[in-house]
Design a protein around this motif. Structure first.
Motif, PDB file in Angstrom:
ATOM      1  N   ASP A 207       0.750  -1.230   0.015  1.00  0.00           N
ATOM      2  CA  ASP A 207      -0.078  -0.128   0.024  1.00  0.00           C
ATOM      3  C   ASP A 207       0.857   1.259  -0.073  1.00  0.00           C
ATOM      4  O   ASP A 207       0.642   2.264  -0.605  1.00  0.00           O
ATOM      5  CB  ASP A 207      -0.855   0.013   1.289  1.00  0.00           C
ATOM      6  CG  ASP A 207      -2.012   1.072   1.184  1.00  0.00           C
ATOM      7  OD1 ASP A 207      -2.484   1.447   0.350  1.00  0.00           O
ATOM      8  OD2 ASP A 207      -1.971   1.965   2.410  1.00  0.00           O
ATOM      9  N   SER A 298      -6.556   1.468   3.074  1.00  0.00           N
ATOM     10  CA  SER A 298      -5.423   1.948   2.487  1.00  0.00           C
ATOM     11  C   SER A 298      -4.839   3.313   3.130  1.00  0.00           C
ATOM     12  O   SER A 298      -5.904   4.009   3.803  1.00  0.00           O
ATOM     13  CB  SER A 298      -5.697   2.107   1.112  1.00  0.00           C
ATOM     14  OG  SER A 298      -4.634   2.942   0.286  1.00  0.00           O
ATOM     15  N   ALA A 305      -6.406  -1.333   0.546  1.00  0.00           N
ATOM     16  CA  ALA A 305      -5.105  -1.848   0.438  1.00  0.00           C
ATOM     17  C   ALA A 305      -4.857  -3.275  -0.363  1.00  0.00           C
ATOM     18  O   ALA A 305      -5.638  -4.057  -0.096  1.00  0.00           O
ATOM     19  CB  ALA A 305      -4.496  -2.119   1.788  1.00  0.00           C
TER      20      ALA A 305
END
Length: 424
Positions: A207, A298, A305
């Motif tokens: 991420d 994320s 993510a």
């Protein structure tokens, strides 16, 4: 690979009595040809394999399907022996981290020219990649699964949280709210996060734009010392420190089983697989109506993510005496009819973008959404020993979380160990 088989076992039990378990390979009998198929215990519901084998036999008069369920324990050696014999099976299931090793050994049939026939246009990129070696396709995706955040709806409501977090910042803020709302419970943990849950760590590293290793030509270089990878490690450390987790810092999610900890009723969230939720609900049935799931958030608000897609591929041994029939078997398995059954059983289908069957449960829907951003570990035969041995990523996390090493020192040590393993 073993951890992924538990997913479907929790959704649809496999009746081993319907299939013989043996080590023999493909053969021809007096009535015609025999197609020998090895799939793993827990991978597909019996209703699917029964229908698949019957449809294939009906479409190929005189061909018998010798369907054999194999156990994950000891399968590496069993496959090694079978694939180098004069009479290997015709269709085999492989963990998606095993495929490169067998492809490199020359024991799998090149399927590059058959990808289109096998619904290749709908394969998830990461799953397709897991079946490749040296620019060629040696396996077809079968199914996959990935982690989501499993949470207690009732505890979220108690803390005044009306929707799952849509970013890392919101996630950390919600953890603070959960801790404040449950301050009178001395055993409360907002998030149970073991110290060595390296699959979750991968999500944070990816991420942030990093990775554990990058390919250059035919070689791989470890990349844990890059700022992006260090940022992922730093967020893992931040999450552990903020969450109030009492999970050991020197073990993973299996020691103890985090589903058992979640079942005790004092944990608001865990990052896990559907079978882990099933295990918690079995131990504490009240959780059935109290739990939900959302993708791992994320850093970028509104996004999920990237997640590690673990699962299985199916391949044809290079020595199969019935390779053309085996391709027809894979073609049938890759179709929407059987892929939709995999989704309804709780897996991300390997050769179909239709994941609507997963929408029946919140954890399935969250898993399907996150799978679109799925990735896999380095596609090299040298990765398997790294993962199953003295995993440097686990040691790195423990060193950071216990304060034994700084992030810079710990990532440098892990980078060196992984680099040596990939080049050795």
């Amino acid at each position: 690979m073993k951890r992924w088989t538990k997913l479907v076992v929790g959704a649809a039990a496999v009746a081993l009595a319907t299939a013989g378990c043996g080590s023999g390979g493909g053969s021809s009998d007096a009535g015609g040809k025999t197609l020998t198929v090895w799939l793993m215990s827990g991978s597909a519901p019996t209703s699917l394999t029964d229908a698949l084998n019957k449809e294939f036999s009906d479409a190929h008069p005189g061909v018998k399907v010798d369907y054999r369920v194999q156990q994950w324990d000891g399968i590496q050696q069993k496959l090694t022996t079978a694939l180098t014999s004069n009479n290997p099976p015709d269709v085999i299931e492989l963990g998606n981290t095993q495929t490169a090793q067998f492809a490199e050994q020359g024991t799998l049939l090149d399927l590059s020219d058959s990808v289109n026939d096998l619904n290749g246009g709908q394969w998830l990129p990461a799953l397709k990649e897991s079946g490749t070696w040296d620019g060629k396709q040696y396996a077809m995706p079968f199914y996959a699964a990935n982690r989501t955040v499993i949470y207690r709806k009732d505890l979220f409501a108690k803390a005044g949280i009306t929707a799952p977090p849509a970013s890392n910042a919101e996630w950390l803020a919600d953890i603070d709210k959960l801790k404040a709302a449950n301050a009178t419970d001395p055993d409360f943990q907002a998030l149970y996060l073991p110290g060595q849950e390296w699959y979750t760590l991968l999500s944070f590293i990816w991420d942030a734009g990093g990775d554990v290793a990058k390919q250059s030509g035919k070689s791989w270089q470890a990349t844990l010392e890059a700022p992006e990878a260090k940022a992922g490690v730093a967020f893992y450390q931040q999450l552990v420190n903020a969450s109030g987790t009492r999970a050991p810092k020197d073990t993973d999610e299996a020691k103890p089983q985090q589903s058992d900890v979640f079942a005790q009723g004092h944990v608001a969230m865990m990052i896990g697989l559907p079978w882990e939720l099933a295990g918690a609900v079995k131990a504490n049935p009240q959780l059935s109506s109290q739990t939900g799931a959302f993708p791992i958030p994320s850093r970028t608000a509104g996004q999920a993510a990237p997640v590690f897609l673990g699962g299985s591929n199916v391949a044809i041994p290079a020595g199969s005496k019935n390779a053309d029939l085996a391709k027809q078997y894979l073609k049938l398995l890759s179709g929407a009819k059987y892929q939709s059954q995999l989704a309804r059983a709780g897996s991300v289908p390997g050769t179909s973008t239709d994941t609507s069957g997963l929408d029946a449960t919140e954890v399935g829907a969250a898993m399907a959404r996150a799978a679109r951003h799925g990735k896999v570990t380095p596609i090299t035969p040298k990765w398997g020993p790294i993962e199953s041995g003295e995993n440097p990523l686990k040691s790195m996390l423990t060193a950071v979380l216990t304060g034994q090493k700084s992030i810079d020192a710990a990532t440098a040590d892990a980078n060196r160990a992984i680099g040596q393993a990939l080049s050795g």
